[in-house]
Scaffold this active site. Structure first.
Site, PDB file in Angstrom:
ATOM      1  N   ASN A 122      -8.081 -27.359  35.521  1.00  0.00           N
ATOM      2  CA  ASN A 122      -6.965 -26.827  36.299  1.00  0.00           C
ATOM      3  C   ASN A 122      -5.896 -26.291  35.357  1.00  0.00           C
ATOM      4  O   ASN A 122      -5.485 -26.973  34.416  1.00  0.00           O
ATOM      5  CB  ASN A 122      -6.356 -27.913  37.185  1.00  0.00           C
ATOM      6  CG  ASN A 122      -5.096 -27.445  37.896  1.00  0.00           C
ATOM      7  OD1 ASN A 122      -4.001 -27.429  37.332  1.00  0.00           O
ATOM      8  ND2 ASN A 122      -5.243 -27.057  39.147  1.00  0.00           N
ATOM      9  N   GLY A 149      -7.548 -23.664  40.614  1.00  0.00           N
ATOM     10  CA  GLY A 149      -6.140 -23.518  40.964  1.00  0.00           C
ATOM     11  C   GLY A 149      -5.846 -24.246  42.253  1.00  0.00           C
ATOM     12  O   GLY A 149      -6.629 -24.161  43.213  1.00  0.00           O
ATOM     13  N   GLU A 150      -4.710 -24.945  42.312  1.00  0.00           N
ATOM     14  CA  GLU A 150      -4.401 -25.746  43.500  1.00  0.00           C
ATOM     15  C   GLU A 150      -4.078 -24.911  44.723  1.00  0.00           C
ATOM     16  O   GLU A 150      -3.985 -25.431  45.841  1.00  0.00           O
ATOM     17  CB  GLU A 150      -3.266 -26.736  43.222  1.00  0.00           C
ATOM     18  CG  GLU A 150      -1.979 -26.142  42.733  1.00  0.00           C
ATOM     19  CD  GLU A 150      -1.858 -26.170  41.223  1.00  0.00           C
ATOM     20  OE1 GLU A 150      -0.733 -26.366  40.725  1.00  0.00           O
ATOM     21  OE2 GLU A 150      -2.884 -25.988  40.539  1.00  0.00           O
ATOM     22  N   ASN A 151      -3.891 -23.598  44.546  1.00  0.00           N
ATOM     23  CA  ASN A 151      -3.724 -22.734  45.709  1.00  0.00           C
ATOM     24  C   ASN A 151      -5.032 -22.527  46.455  1.00  0.00           C
ATOM     25  O   ASN A 151      -5.032 -22.048  47.585  1.00  0.00           O
ATOM     26  CB  ASN A 151      -3.144 -21.378  45.291  1.00  0.00           C
ATOM     27  CG  ASN A 151      -3.957 -20.698  44.206  1.00  0.00           C
ATOM     28  OD1 ASN A 151      -4.276 -21.321  43.197  1.00  0.00           O
ATOM     29  ND2 ASN A 151      -4.292 -19.437  44.385  1.00  0.00           N
ATOM     30  N   GLY A 152      -6.166 -22.899  45.847  1.00  0.00           N
ATOM     31  CA  GLY A 152      -7.451 -22.802  46.528  1.00  0.00           C
ATOM     32  C   GLY A 152      -8.382 -21.778  45.934  1.00  0.00           C
ATOM     33  O   GLY A 152      -8.885 -20.884  46.621  1.00  0.00           O
TER      34      GLY A 152
END
Length: 456
Positions: free
Chosen positions: A265, A287-290
């Site tokens: 990440n 990425g934590e946005n998907g």
């Protein structure tokens, strides 16, 4: 069951003063429902509670006119920037609750799933956990977080049919599904409305049962879609008249330390440049946005529409890339499936604690997904911090003990600054290598921690 409304104004005609509204959006304006926000402003609604990752750009007039009473956000403030929102928060005119990004979507998902609360490892040993119930499961501590229900959700998507089935485009799904599920009335504005049956079932990202109303977008989003203007990445900061590594070179050093094979990440700021040094290595970027499986940064937003990283910068889709919502993104992290988390910081200390969401000058702060990311260490993940050695005031960012609010305690394994690479050994940070032109002694002199030499 036709859910299409003639206009955004018609879709919110029953929205009363005092309503709570979850508003989608990532980065500066990606996925922001600009048409619905403008209709809300025209309606004159007051005493509102806004829920979201960050204050949406279209909500600025509502805040300026003091029509928002409360914020539930992952970001209320940014370091080095003073806004009208900061002043209202500091004066107590508007109140706020800061919520870690992964916890935010999980609380909303829980509400949509009919659950009352969840237990999460996110936020342990930080101010976010103060006063909350801590329970142990399998010998590990977890924080109680209550479900978060809202009256309305305003969401932007790519396409919908008349039954309310929704298709998002690429990485622009992020908060949409969890926000919609938590809402009594979920309203989605889209670029295109098609007839039932024209959306292939496998491309429906949010089933119509979660959507109450659909409208066509009427207000174009003319703001920069992804993130604020980036600082120069190829200009080195000088220390005693000598240049350290540039921000890009910091990222290059970090990339060399990543194991193969691995899922990695990359957080906001300097870590985003690491993707330029992965090339054909056996590393998959998350990425934590998907988004999972992206590549280099690209200079424009149109080559790959809605393909962007957690910094909000457009990136190249690599073969095998996949897109999903933020709930799924954080499941990957907290479960330990992401091997390495690379993040920026305001401070890191000798025991490996990190602070990266608030400074004394800020009202509120910007937690984002960092607390969820460091929680990955409970499941075996590793944390790497990238930052400049001193802040803009010349204060050391490597300290004996963090004085800023903690993001995570004793969780950092590697720190890369523009002067050196550090690794935590024997409970302290040790220097592995230094930037050309500097000595280890010079580097230690620019820190606020005790020098530590590894055992031989």
């Amino acid at each position: 069951m036709d859910k299409v409304y003639e206009s955004p104004e018609a879709a919110i005609s029953d929205l009363a003063d005092g309503a709570s509204i979850a508003v989608s959006g990532f980065g500066q304006s990606a996925g922001s429902p600009m048409s619905l926000l403008e209709a809300l402003h025209k309606r004159g609604s007051r005493d509102l509670c806004l829920v979201g990752n960050t204050i949406p750009p279209g909500a600025g007039p509502l805040i300026d006119e003091r029509r928002v009473r409360h914020l539930i956000m992952s970001f209320t403030s940014r370091a080095g920037r003073l806004s009208a929102t900061d002043e209202l928060l500091a004066d107590g005119v508007m109140t706020y609750e800061l919520v870690a990004q992964g916890t935010l979507v999980e609380r909303l998902r829980a509400a949509g799933a009919g659950l009352g609360a969840i237990y999460t490892p996110t936020g342990l040993n930080t101010p976010i956990a103060d006063g909350k119930d801590i329970r142990y499961f399998d010998g590990r501590p977890y924080v109680l977080e209550t479900a978060l229900r809202v009256d309305y959700a305003f969401i932007a998507a790519h396409r919908a049919d008349r039954s309310g089935n929704i298709e998002f485009r690429a990485a622009n799904q992020h908060f949409g599904p969890s926000f919609a599920k938590a809402a009594r009335v979920a309203i989605v504005e889209v670029d295109e409305i098609v007839e039932d049956g024209e959306l292939p079932p496998e491309r429906i990202d949010l089933p119509g049962i979660f959507v109450a109303r659909v409208v066509r977008t009427t207000v174009p989003n003319t703001l920069p879609k992804y993130g604020l203007k980036r600082r120069p990445a190829d200009v080195a900061r000088e220390y005693h008249g000598k240049p350290g590594w540039t921000r890009v070179q910091i990222a290059e050093q970090a990339a060399r330390l990543l194991p193969e094979p691995s899922y990695v990440n990359l957080g906001l700021g300097i870590p985003s440049y690491v993707s330029s040094f992965i090339k054909d290595r056996d590393i998959v970027l998350h990425g934590e946005n998907g988004i999972l499986g992206y590549g280099d940064i690209v200079d424009d937003e149109e080559t790959y529409p809605d393909v962007f990283n957690a910094t909000g910068v457009s990136v190249t889709p690599r073969p095998g890339i996949s897109y999903f919502d933020s709930v799924t993104a954080f499941e990957m992290v907290r479960s330990g499936r992401v091997d390495v988390v690379v993040m920026g910081a305001y401070q890191a200390d000798a025991e490996g604690s990190v602070a990266n969401w608030a400074t004394p000058e800020m009202t509120g702060g910007g937690i984002g997904g960092a607390m969820d990311l460091v929680a990955s260490t409970q499941a075996g993940g590793s944390v790497m911090v990238l930052m400049e050695h001193c802040d803009s005031q010349g204060r050391p960012k490597l300290v004996q003990r963090c004085t800023y609010p903690l993001t995570g305690k004793a969780c950092v394994d590697v720190v890369v600054t523009d002067l050196a690479v550090f690794r935590r050994r024997d409970g302290a940070l040790t220097i592995e290598s230094v930037a050309p032109g500097f000595t280890a002694e010079e580097v230690w002199a620019l820190t606020d921690m005790e020098a530590h030499t590894p055992r031989t």
